[in-house]
Design a protein around this motif. Sequence first.
Motif, PDB file in Angstrom:
ATOM      1  N   VAL A   5       0.854  -1.179   0.000  1.00  0.00           N
ATOM      2  CA  VAL A   5       0.000   0.000   0.000  1.00  0.00           C
ATOM      3  C   VAL A   5       0.896   1.238   0.000  1.00  0.00           C
ATOM      4  N   GLY A   6       0.579   2.201  -0.852  1.00  0.00           N
ATOM      5  CA  GLY A   6       1.367   3.423  -0.971  1.00  0.00           C
ATOM      6  C   GLY A   6       2.318   3.416  -2.151  1.00  0.00           C
ATOM      7  N   ASP A   7       2.616   2.233  -2.693  1.00  0.00           N
ATOM      8  CA  ASP A   7       3.459   2.154  -3.885  1.00  0.00           C
ATOM      9  C   ASP A   7       2.699   2.731  -5.075  1.00  0.00           C
ATOM     10  N   ARG A  21       0.374   5.957 -17.496  1.00  0.00           N
ATOM     11  CA  ARG A  21      -0.558   6.358 -16.440  1.00  0.00           C
ATOM     12  C   ARG A  21      -0.010   5.848 -15.111  1.00  0.00           C
ATOM     13  N   LYS A  22      -0.217   6.644 -14.073  1.00  0.00           N
ATOM     14  CA  LYS A  22       0.217   6.262 -12.734  1.00  0.00           C
ATOM     15  C   LYS A  22      -0.987   6.173 -11.820  1.00  0.00           C
ATOM     16  N   ALA A  23      -0.920   5.242 -10.876  1.00  0.00           N
ATOM     17  CA  ALA A  23      -1.976   5.097  -9.882  1.00  0.00           C
ATOM     18  C   ALA A  23      -1.333   4.684  -8.558  1.00  0.00           C
ATOM     19  N   GLU A  24      -1.916   5.160  -7.469  1.00  0.00           N
ATOM     20  CA  GLU A  24      -1.434   4.788  -6.138  1.00  0.00           C
ATOM     21  C   GLU A  24      -2.138   3.508  -5.703  1.00  0.00           C
ATOM     22  N   ILE A  25      -1.372   2.567  -5.187  1.00  0.00           N
ATOM     23  CA  ILE A  25      -1.953   1.330  -4.673  1.00  0.00           C
ATOM     24  C   ILE A  25      -2.527   1.625  -3.293  1.00  0.00           C
ATOM     25  N   ILE A  26      -3.848   1.436  -3.149  1.00  0.00           N
ATOM     26  CA  ILE A  26      -4.499   1.733  -1.876  1.00  0.00           C
ATOM     27  C   ILE A  26      -4.941   0.467  -1.142  1.00  0.00           C
ATOM     28  N   GLU A  27      -4.896  -0.678  -1.839  1.00  0.00           N
ATOM     29  CA  GLU A  27      -5.231  -1.948  -1.201  1.00  0.00           C
ATOM     30  C   GLU A  27      -4.584  -3.081  -1.989  1.00  0.00           C
ATOM     31  N   VAL A  28      -3.989  -4.021  -1.257  1.00  0.00           N
ATOM     32  CA  VAL A  28      -3.403  -5.212  -1.866  1.00  0.00           C
ATOM     33  C   VAL A  28      -4.294  -6.385  -1.475  1.00  0.00           C
ATOM     34  N   ARG A  29      -4.877  -7.052  -2.447  1.00  0.00           N
ATOM     35  CA  ARG A  29      -5.806  -8.146  -2.154  1.00  0.00           C
ATOM     36  C   ARG A  29      -5.192  -9.521  -2.337  1.00  0.00           C
ATOM     37  N   SER A  34       0.987  -9.727  -3.770  1.00  0.00           N
ATOM     38  CA  SER A  34       0.713 -10.017  -5.176  1.00  0.00           C
ATOM     39  C   SER A  34      -0.648  -9.458  -5.586  1.00  0.00           C
ATOM     40  N   PRO A  35      -0.881  -9.322  -6.898  1.00  0.00           N
ATOM     41  CA  PRO A  35      -2.158  -8.791  -7.382  1.00  0.00           C
ATOM     42  C   PRO A  35      -3.325  -9.698  -6.989  1.00  0.00           C
ATOM     43  N   PRO A  36      -4.525  -9.172  -7.028  1.00  0.00           N
ATOM     44  CA  PRO A  36      -4.954  -7.890  -7.578  1.00  0.00           C
ATOM     45  C   PRO A  36      -4.744  -6.742  -6.601  1.00  0.00           C
ATOM     46  N   TYR A  37      -4.778  -5.514  -7.147  1.00  0.00           N
ATOM     47  CA  TYR A  37      -4.616  -4.297  -6.369  1.00  0.00           C
ATOM     48  C   TYR A  37      -5.804  -3.373  -6.601  1.00  0.00           C
ATOM     49  N   GLU A  58       6.445   0.951  -8.663  1.00  0.00           N
ATOM     50  CA  GLU A  58       7.480   1.868  -8.184  1.00  0.00           C
ATOM     51  C   GLU A  58       7.318   1.946  -6.675  1.00  0.00           C
ATOM     52  N   PRO A  59       8.242   1.340  -5.924  1.00  0.00           N
ATOM     53  CA  PRO A  59       8.117   1.330  -4.468  1.00  0.00           C
ATOM     54  C   PRO A  59       8.144   2.729  -3.873  1.00  0.00           C
TER      55      PRO A  59
END
Length: 64
Positions: A5-7, A21-29, A34-37, A58-59
Amino acid sequence: MQASVGDTLLFHGNVVGQRDRKAEIIEVRGHDGSPPYVVRFGDGHEQLVFPGPDAVVEPTVASD
């Protein structure tokens, strides 16, 4: 692919003229990062994604 989360998830454009395109990971499922995110794009749109080969993580850089 492993993420926290936060990557940032960066989607490379796979068509000529298409921007990255960039997106912030807000949840790792997935298990152990591992994905999905669940990601949030800059416009506030949230989406569940299963990243393909055109995506990289991108960490988050830890600040001291």
